[in-house]
Design a protein around this motif. Structure first.
Motif, PDB file in Angstrom:
ATOM      1  N   ILE A 113      29.610  62.820 -23.677  1.00 37.65           N
ATOM      2  CA  ILE A 113      29.288  61.674 -22.829  1.00 37.65           C
ATOM      3  C   ILE A 113      27.883  61.175 -23.128  1.00 37.65           C
ATOM      4  O   ILE A 113      27.660  59.969 -23.294  1.00 37.65           O
ATOM      5  CB  ILE A 113      29.435  62.015 -21.335  1.00 37.65           C
ATOM      6  CG1 ILE A 113      30.902  62.256 -20.988  1.00 37.65           C
ATOM      7  CG2 ILE A 113      28.852  60.898 -20.468  1.00 37.65           C
ATOM      8  CD1 ILE A 113      31.129  62.802 -19.596  1.00 37.65           C
ATOM      9  N   GLN A 114      26.931  62.089 -23.193  1.00 39.95           N
ATOM     10  CA  GLN A 114      25.552  61.680 -23.447  1.00 39.95           C
ATOM     11  C   GLN A 114      25.425  60.984 -24.799  1.00 39.95           C
ATOM     12  O   GLN A 114      24.714  59.989 -24.917  1.00 39.95           O
ATOM     13  CB  GLN A 114      24.616  62.882 -23.339  1.00 39.95           C
ATOM     14  CG  GLN A 114      24.469  63.339 -21.892  1.00 39.95           C
ATOM     15  CD  GLN A 114      23.712  64.645 -21.750  1.00 39.95           C
ATOM     16  OE1 GLN A 114      23.804  65.540 -22.583  1.00 39.95           O
ATOM     17  NE2 GLN A 114      22.968  64.769 -20.667  1.00 39.95           N
ATOM     18  N   ARG A 124      33.811  52.446 -24.975  1.00 48.98           N
ATOM     19  CA  ARG A 124      32.864  53.509 -24.618  1.00 48.98           C
ATOM     20  C   ARG A 124      33.118  53.992 -23.197  1.00 48.98           C
ATOM     21  O   ARG A 124      33.138  55.186 -22.931  1.00 48.98           O
ATOM     22  CB  ARG A 124      31.405  53.017 -24.734  1.00 48.98           C
ATOM     23  CG  ARG A 124      30.897  52.894 -26.124  1.00 48.98           C
ATOM     24  CD  ARG A 124      30.715  54.256 -26.725  1.00 48.98           C
ATOM     25  NE  ARG A 124      30.596  54.104 -28.158  1.00 48.98           N
ATOM     26  CZ  ARG A 124      29.879  54.870 -28.924  1.00 48.98           C
ATOM     27  NH1 ARG A 124      29.207  55.872 -28.422  1.00 48.98           N
ATOM     28  NH2 ARG A 124      29.838  54.660 -30.210  1.00 48.98           N
ATOM     29  N   MET A 125      33.267  53.045 -22.280  1.00 51.99           N
ATOM     30  CA  MET A 125      33.489  53.433 -20.891  1.00 51.99           C
ATOM     31  C   MET A 125      34.799  54.207 -20.751  1.00 51.99           C
ATOM     32  O   MET A 125      34.856  55.217 -20.049  1.00 51.99           O
ATOM     33  CB  MET A 125      33.481  52.221 -19.968  1.00 51.99           C
ATOM     34  CG  MET A 125      33.443  52.635 -18.501  1.00 51.99           C
ATOM     35  SD  MET A 125      33.154  51.286 -17.372  1.00 51.99           S
ATOM     36  CE  MET A 125      34.823  50.783 -17.042  1.00 51.99           C
ATOM     37  N   ASP A 126      35.844  53.746 -21.446  1.00 52.11           N
ATOM     38  CA  ASP A 126      37.126  54.456 -21.399  1.00 52.11           C
ATOM     39  C   ASP A 126      36.972  55.892 -21.892  1.00 52.11           C
ATOM     40  O   ASP A 126      37.487  56.831 -21.272  1.00 52.11           O
ATOM     41  CB  ASP A 126      38.176  53.746 -22.256  1.00 52.11           C
ATOM     42  CG  ASP A 126      38.654  52.440 -21.655  1.00 52.11           C
ATOM     43  OD1 ASP A 126      38.396  52.194 -20.461  1.00 52.11           O
ATOM     44  OD2 ASP A 126      39.298  51.662 -22.397  1.00 52.11           O
ATOM     45  N   SER A 127      36.271  56.066 -23.005  1.00 48.98           N
ATOM     46  CA  SER A 127      36.136  57.418 -23.565  1.00 48.98           C
ATOM     47  C   SER A 127      35.267  58.299 -22.674  1.00 48.98           C
ATOM     48  O   SER A 127      35.530  59.498 -22.539  1.00 48.98           O
ATOM     49  CB  SER A 127      35.578  57.357 -24.990  1.00 48.98           C
ATOM     50  OG  SER A 127      34.243  56.921 -25.011  1.00 48.98           O
ATOM     51  N   HIS A 176      23.269  61.662 -13.262  1.00 51.13           N
ATOM     52  CA  HIS A 176      23.913  62.939 -12.929  1.00 51.13           C
ATOM     53  C   HIS A 176      24.252  63.820 -14.131  1.00 51.13           C
ATOM     54  O   HIS A 176      24.329  65.036 -13.980  1.00 51.13           O
ATOM     55  CB  HIS A 176      25.175  62.694 -12.092  1.00 51.13           C
ATOM     56  CG  HIS A 176      24.862  62.204 -10.718  1.00 51.13           C
ATOM     57  ND1 HIS A 176      24.400  63.028  -9.727  1.00 51.13           N
ATOM     58  CD2 HIS A 176      24.924  60.959 -10.183  1.00 51.13           C
ATOM     59  CE1 HIS A 176      24.187  62.321  -8.632  1.00 51.13           C
ATOM     60  NE2 HIS A 176      24.504  61.060  -8.890  1.00 51.13           N
ATOM     61  N   LEU A 177      24.485  63.210 -15.293  1.00 56.39           N
ATOM     62  CA  LEU A 177      24.873  64.021 -16.442  1.00 56.39           C
ATOM     63  C   LEU A 177      23.775  64.948 -16.939  1.00 56.39           C
ATOM     64  O   LEU A 177      24.058  66.121 -17.206  1.00 56.39           O
ATOM     65  CB  LEU A 177      25.367  63.128 -17.583  1.00 56.39           C
ATOM     66  CG  LEU A 177      26.876  63.118 -17.780  1.00 56.39           C
ATOM     67  CD1 LEU A 177      27.427  64.435 -18.215  1.00 56.39           C
ATOM     68  CD2 LEU A 177      27.613  62.540 -16.632  1.00 56.39           C
ATOM     69  N   PRO A 178      22.528  64.487 -17.060  1.00 59.24           N
ATOM     70  CA  PRO A 178      21.495  65.429 -17.538  1.00 59.24           C
ATOM     71  C   PRO A 178      21.331  66.672 -16.652  1.00 59.24           C
ATOM     72  O   PRO A 178      21.334  67.797 -17.175  1.00 59.24           O
ATOM     73  CB  PRO A 178      20.229  64.570 -17.597  1.00 59.24           C
ATOM     74  CG  PRO A 178      20.747  63.179 -17.823  1.00 59.24           C
ATOM     75  CD  PRO A 178      22.018  63.114 -17.002  1.00 59.24           C
TER      76      PRO A 178
END
Length: 124
Positions: free
Chosen positions: A21-22, A43-46, A107-109
């Motif tokens: 994702i990152q 990109r958003m879909d993946s 939130h991902l980091p």
């Protein structure tokens, strides 16, 4: 006690998903980068597919550990992460690009860092 090998395998898969994702999010600077082109939508879909996988894996960890592991790391909104999976999977046509952008940016980091810590803690 739970199967640490299985949980570690899932945690490594989670870490790989956050890294994907990152990497995919690196070229996205604004919400419109998601919405204004076919490239952005892909990109958003993946990214959404990986978020679904993360949420499902978190549910599996909760089940395997009888809800004992995730609660040890309260800095992450585990309920929110699992709930995002449900929203994306069941209301896909209503997914908000701004929300996905915010999740990726904010939130991902910390999620990735916490997963690394969990792996380290379990491995010890």
């Amino acid at each position: 006690m739970y199967d640490k090998t299985l949980v570690l395998d899932i945690l490594h898969q989670l870490l790989e998903a956050t890294e994907k994702i990152q990497q995919r999010f690196e070229q996205i600077e604004t919400v419109s980068d998601f919405t204004d082109s076919p490239f952005g939508m892909e990109r958003m879909d993946s990214i959404c597919m990986q978020l679904i996988a993360i949420g499902e894996s978190l549910k599996n960890i909760d089940k395997i550990t009888k809800r004992e592991l995730l609660v040890q790391y309260p800095e992450i909104d585990w309920k929110g992460a699992k709930g995002l999976r449900d929203i994306i999977a069941h209301q896909y046509f209503n997914v908000d690009a701004e929300e996905i952008f915010w999740v990726c940016e904010k939130h991902l980091p910390p999620l990735s860092e916490t997963i690394r810590q969990m792996i380290s803690d379990i491995t010890l």
